[in-house]
Design a protein around this motif. Structure first.
Motif, mmCIF file in Angstrom:
data_model
loop_
_atom_site.group_PDB
_atom_site.id
_atom_site.type_symbol
_atom_site.label_atom_id
_atom_site.label_comp_id
_atom_site.label_asym_id
_atom_site.label_seq_id
_atom_site.Cartn_x
_atom_site.Cartn_y
_atom_site.Cartn_z
ATOM 1 N N ASP A 204 30.393 42.257 28.989
ATOM 2 C CA ASP A 204 30.889 41.263 28.042
ATOM 3 C C ASP A 204 30.068 40.013 28.320
ATOM 4 O O ASP A 204 30.419 39.196 29.172
ATOM 5 N N TYR A 205 28.950 39.905 27.582
ATOM 6 C CA TYR A 205 28.026 38.798 27.859
ATOM 7 C C TYR A 205 28.540 37.461 27.318
ATOM 8 O O TYR A 205 27.886 36.445 27.474
ATOM 9 N N THR A 206 29.712 37.489 26.688
ATOM 10 C CA THR A 206 30.342 36.222 26.282
ATOM 11 C C THR A 206 31.340 35.743 27.352
ATOM 12 O O THR A 206 31.956 34.693 27.185
ATOM 13 N N HIS A 207 31.533 36.536 28.391
ATOM 14 C CA HIS A 207 32.526 36.193 29.415
ATOM 15 C C HIS A 207 32.154 34.870 30.091
ATOM 16 O O HIS A 207 31.039 34.717 30.588
ATOM 17 N N PRO A 208 33.120 33.907 30.127
ATOM 18 C CA PRO A 208 32.794 32.578 30.675
ATOM 19 C C PRO A 208 32.380 32.589 32.146
ATOM 20 O O PRO A 208 31.764 31.636 32.604
ATOM 21 N N HIS B 10 33.743 49.175 32.132
ATOM 22 C CA HIS B 10 33.207 49.477 33.464
ATOM 23 C C HIS B 10 32.073 48.535 33.870
ATOM 24 O O HIS B 10 32.049 47.987 34.974
ATOM 25 N N GLY B 11 31.131 48.330 32.951
ATOM 26 C CA GLY B 11 29.961 47.510 33.280
ATOM 27 C C GLY B 11 30.323 46.060 33.549
ATOM 28 O O GLY B 11 29.752 45.423 34.443
ATOM 29 N N THR B 12 31.280 45.549 32.782
ATOM 30 C CA THR B 12 31.717 44.153 32.949
ATOM 31 C C THR B 12 32.373 43.958 34.309
ATOM 32 O O THR B 12 32.142 42.956 34.992
ATOM 33 N N HIS B 13 33.187 44.943 34.697
ATOM 34 C CA HIS B 13 33.862 44.879 35.991
ATOM 35 C C HIS B 13 32.837 44.936 37.127
ATOM 36 O O HIS B 13 32.924 44.169 38.097
ATOM 37 N N CYS B 14 31.868 45.801 36.994
ATOM 38 C CA CYS B 14 30.828 45.922 38.023
ATOM 39 C C CYS B 14 30.004 44.635 38.114
ATOM 40 O O CYS B 14 29.742 44.123 39.206
ATOM 41 N N ALA B 15 29.604 44.102 36.958
ATOM 42 C CA ALA B 15 28.750 42.906 36.948
ATOM 43 C C ALA B 15 29.435 41.733 37.644
ATOM 44 O O ALA B 15 28.795 40.948 38.351
ATOM 45 N N PRO C 192 34.318 47.497 49.713
ATOM 46 C CA PRO C 192 35.597 47.452 49.000
ATOM 47 C C PRO C 192 35.544 48.189 47.656
ATOM 48 O O PRO C 192 34.672 47.900 46.830
ATOM 49 N N GLY C 193 36.475 49.144 47.459
ATOM 50 C CA GLY C 193 36.457 49.944 46.240
ATOM 51 C C GLY C 193 37.832 50.445 45.820
ATOM 52 O O GLY C 193 37.936 51.421 45.084
ATOM 53 N N VAL C 194 38.887 49.791 46.320
ATOM 54 C CA VAL C 194 40.249 50.156 45.916
ATOM 55 C C VAL C 194 40.979 48.870 45.513
ATOM 56 O O VAL C 194 40.968 47.885 46.245
ATOM 57 N N LYS C 195 41.619 48.906 44.333
ATOM 58 C CA LYS C 195 42.321 47.737 43.787
ATOM 59 C C LYS C 195 41.406 46.507 43.755
ATOM 60 O O LYS C 195 41.685 45.479 44.374
ATOM 61 N N ILE C 196 40.340 46.654 43.036
ATOM 62 C CA ILE C 196 39.326 45.606 42.995
ATOM 63 C C ILE C 196 39.517 44.729 41.765
ATOM 64 O O ILE C 196 39.607 45.213 40.635
ATOM 65 N N TYR C 197 39.581 43.446 42.035
ATOM 66 C CA TYR C 197 39.780 42.435 40.996
ATOM 67 C C TYR C 197 38.414 41.958 40.513
ATOM 68 O O TYR C 197 37.533 41.657 41.310
ATOM 69 N N SER C 198 38.251 41.916 39.179
ATOM 70 C CA SER C 198 36.959 41.432 38.668
ATOM 71 C C SER C 198 37.079 41.056 37.197
ATOM 72 O O SER C 198 38.176 41.075 36.617
ATOM 73 N N THR C 199 35.945 40.717 36.622
ATOM 74 C CA THR C 199 35.882 40.354 35.211
ATOM 75 C C THR C 199 36.147 41.567 34.326
ATOM 76 O O THR C 199 35.714 42.670 34.636
ATOM 77 N N VAL C 200 36.875 41.347 33.225
ATOM 78 C CA VAL C 200 37.108 42.428 32.265
ATOM 79 C C VAL C 200 36.703 41.959 30.862
ATOM 80 O O VAL C 200 36.584 40.756 30.598
ATOM 81 N N VAL C 201 36.486 42.938 29.996
ATOM 82 C CA VAL C 201 36.045 42.651 28.630
ATOM 83 C C VAL C 201 37.088 41.808 27.903
ATOM 84 O O VAL C 201 38.295 42.077 27.998
ATOM 85 N N GLY D 78 36.942 38.372 28.259
ATOM 86 C CA GLY D 78 36.950 37.075 28.935
ATOM 87 C C GLY D 78 37.947 36.939 30.067
ATOM 88 O O GLY D 78 38.084 35.861 30.631
ATOM 89 N N GLY D 79 38.678 38.005 30.378
ATOM 90 C CA GLY D 79 39.701 37.912 31.415
ATOM 91 C C GLY D 79 39.295 38.530 32.738
ATOM 92 O O GLY D 79 38.105 38.769 33.002
ATOM 93 N N TYR D 80 40.339 38.766 33.561
ATOM 94 C CA TYR D 80 40.153 39.309 34.911
ATOM 95 C C TYR D 80 41.294 40.266 35.202
ATOM 96 O O TYR D 80 42.419 40.044 34.755
ATOM 97 N N SER D 81 41.017 41.308 35.974
ATOM 98 C CA SER D 81 42.116 42.176 36.382
ATOM 99 C C SER D 81 41.710 43.090 37.522
ATOM 100 O O SER D 81 40.521 43.354 37.745
#
Ligand code: CA
Length: 498
Positions: free
Chosen positions: A181-185, A254-259, A407-416, A418-421
């Motif tokens: 999500d390249y619009t993600h702030p 997936h890609g947004t969370h990884c990025a 770290p790879g369990v219950k990972i918090y990151s950017t989501v499509v 503009g949010g996070y989860s």
């Protein structure tokens, strides 16, 4: 040359028989120096074959004809290719897929989901990807508001490491995935901007939108990367809505969370920070909204990353094609990883999640998972850990084949959007809660750590960066005998060790 010309006329001879939708899809390795002849001759095509150049050695040949359709030379397309004297090797265009699958299989739950889907309005309206925003010119400065939700960032010594170095924009990490999500702030400021497609051209037009391949890299207006799946310049992470995701599978963003874990913008007062808070993210999308792709897309993405300056490649995906019993090999994929190695880039790869079809909690020494298990030296294979230093129940491991944990369990990151989860699916009404778990989530931490270290010590070789990753892990008793290092990632130790 003459003989080659003849053989090509045969190659693209008229199709005999009926054309079906089944189609054929091959990757063809050419003998050295024959690419131009092969390409030139394709203009004699009288069939429906499409030939696309992937590298100096590999071309992609696609046809809508069924595999049993014969040319007027009596041979099938594959046989015709194999008999061409310019051709060294023909292989299937093997499939690529995300390592996670969130589809619910329980019949009762599925019936509930089906009902919920019926009563929920469709959210498929979006067909065009959003425009790519410009890099922000002024941003707020301040501690990232959700930093305490990133247990993994703390665990690897991120906050302490940033006191030593935060990364600089000359370091580029390519995320080869479903797009972002390249619009993600929290991502937009750290997106790679192609210097060859910025500014104005000789006609005074904006290079980023003039429809011209200004930097002659094979892609027009590639501002932030490329979408190899749709073949356009907007590699947006088209995610499946969560009800549809658990019913039919697909890409949840997936890609947004990884990025985000590689390089979400740090110290901008909002959201999270990636491991390397100030480096650039190059977005290469080669898996679609279904979470699937093909080897030709991986080849284009890897080549693009290397040719356009990425030093670290983050790879949270799995590939098909290796089956010694059938003498099958994804040689094309191995060759392009070798190309990355020859150009000095690091290839960070998810070790794989055992329950995705190759056994649960898998020892990849015996049952390899690719591309992580290829033996190219640039590959760093990553297992997933939870916050108590245990492997994720799904995580592959291997004392010879998997290098370190992250770290790879219950990972918090950017989501499509503009949010996070830290949750992929959160449907309490249906009793379904799925966390962002996976070696896919562990891999970006290691990619980010490699980038941060390399950014701090740019004179280092890829061998030295890999050694820094592996020699500065924190030993964990439970990982001994299970991983090459027996330990987990620590970016602070890396930076301190120099
Ligand atoms: Ca270009």
């Amino acid at each position: 040359m003459k003989a080659s010309t003849l053989s090509l006329v045969v190659l693209f001879a008229t199709l005999q028989g009926t054309v079906s939708n089944a189609g054929q899809d091959f990757l063809v390795k050419l003998k050295p120096g024959t690419l131009n002849s092969f390409r030139f001759m394709k203009t004699f095509s009288t069939g429906d074959q499409k030939v696309e150049t992937l590298t100096d050695e590999w071309v992609h040949v696609k046809s809508s004809a069924a595999s049993n359709v014969r040319f007027n030379n009596g041979l099938t397309l594959k046989q015709t290719l194999q008999s061409n004297e310019m051709v060294e090797y023909v292989q299937p265009n093997y499939k690529i897929k995300l390592l996670e699958n969130y589809k619910v299989n329980n019949p009762y739950q599925r019936s509930l989901i089906a009902k919920a889907l019926e009563s929920s309005p469709s959210t498929d309206a979006q067909t065009d990807n959003p425009p790519i925003p410009n890099a922000p010119t002024n941003e707020k400065v301040g501690i990232d508001s959700d930093l305490n939700k990133q247990w993994g960032m703390n665990d690897i010594g991120g906050k302490e490491a940033w006191k030593i170095h935060k990364g600089n924009r000359s370091m580029i990490v390519a995320v080869l995935d479903t797009g972002t999500d390249y619009t993600h702030p929290d991502l937009v400021a750290n997106l790679w901007r192609n210097p060859g497609e910025t500014g104005v051209d000789t006609n005074g037009k904006d290079k980023s939108s003039n429809g011209v391949d200004d930097d002659n890299n094979g892609y027009a207006d590639d501002i932030i990367g490329w979408d190899m799946a749709r073949n356009d310049n907007k590699p947006y992470d088209v995610a499946v809505e969560q009800l549809k995701l658990i019913f039919g599978g697909g890409n949840p963003g997936h890609g947004t969370h990884c990025a985000g874990n590689v390089a979400a913008r740090g110290n901008n007062s909002i959201g999270i920070s990636g491991v390397a808070p100030n480096v650039q993210i190059m977005t290469l999308r080669f898996m679609d909204e279904k979470g699937s792709g093909t080897t030709d897309g991986a080849i284009k993405a890897i080549k693009y990353a290397v040719d356009n300056g990425a030093k670290v490649l983050s790879n949270s995906w799995g590939s098909e094609g290796e089956d010694p019993a059938e003498d099958a090999s994804n040689q094309a994929l191995k060759d392009i990883i070798q190309y990355a190695q020859d150009h000095g880039a690091l290839f960070i790869a998810a070790a794989g999640n055992g329950h995705q079809g190759v056994g649960y909690d898998n020892d990849t020494d015996g049952k390899p998972g690719y591309p992580a298990s290829y033996n190219h030296d640039i590959i760093v294979s990553v297992a997933a850990l939870d916050s108590s230093n245990k492997f994720g129940s799904f995580s592959n491991w291997g004392v010879r084949s998997v290098d370190l944990g992250a770290p790879g369990v219950k990972i918090y990151s950017t989501v499509v959007g503009g949010g996070y989860s830290d949750k992929v699916v959160d449907l309490p009404m249906l009793g379904i809660e799925v966390f962002w778990d996976g070696t896919s989530m562990a891999t970006p931490h290691v990619a980010g750590a490699a980038a941060l270290y390399w950014s701090a010590y740019p004179e280092k070789t890829w061998q030295e960066v890999k050694a820094a990753l592996l020699n500065n892990t924190v030993a964990v008793p439970e990982l001994q005998g299970k991983l090459v290092t027996g330990g987990k990632l620590n970016v602070l130790k890396m930076l301190e060790a120099k």
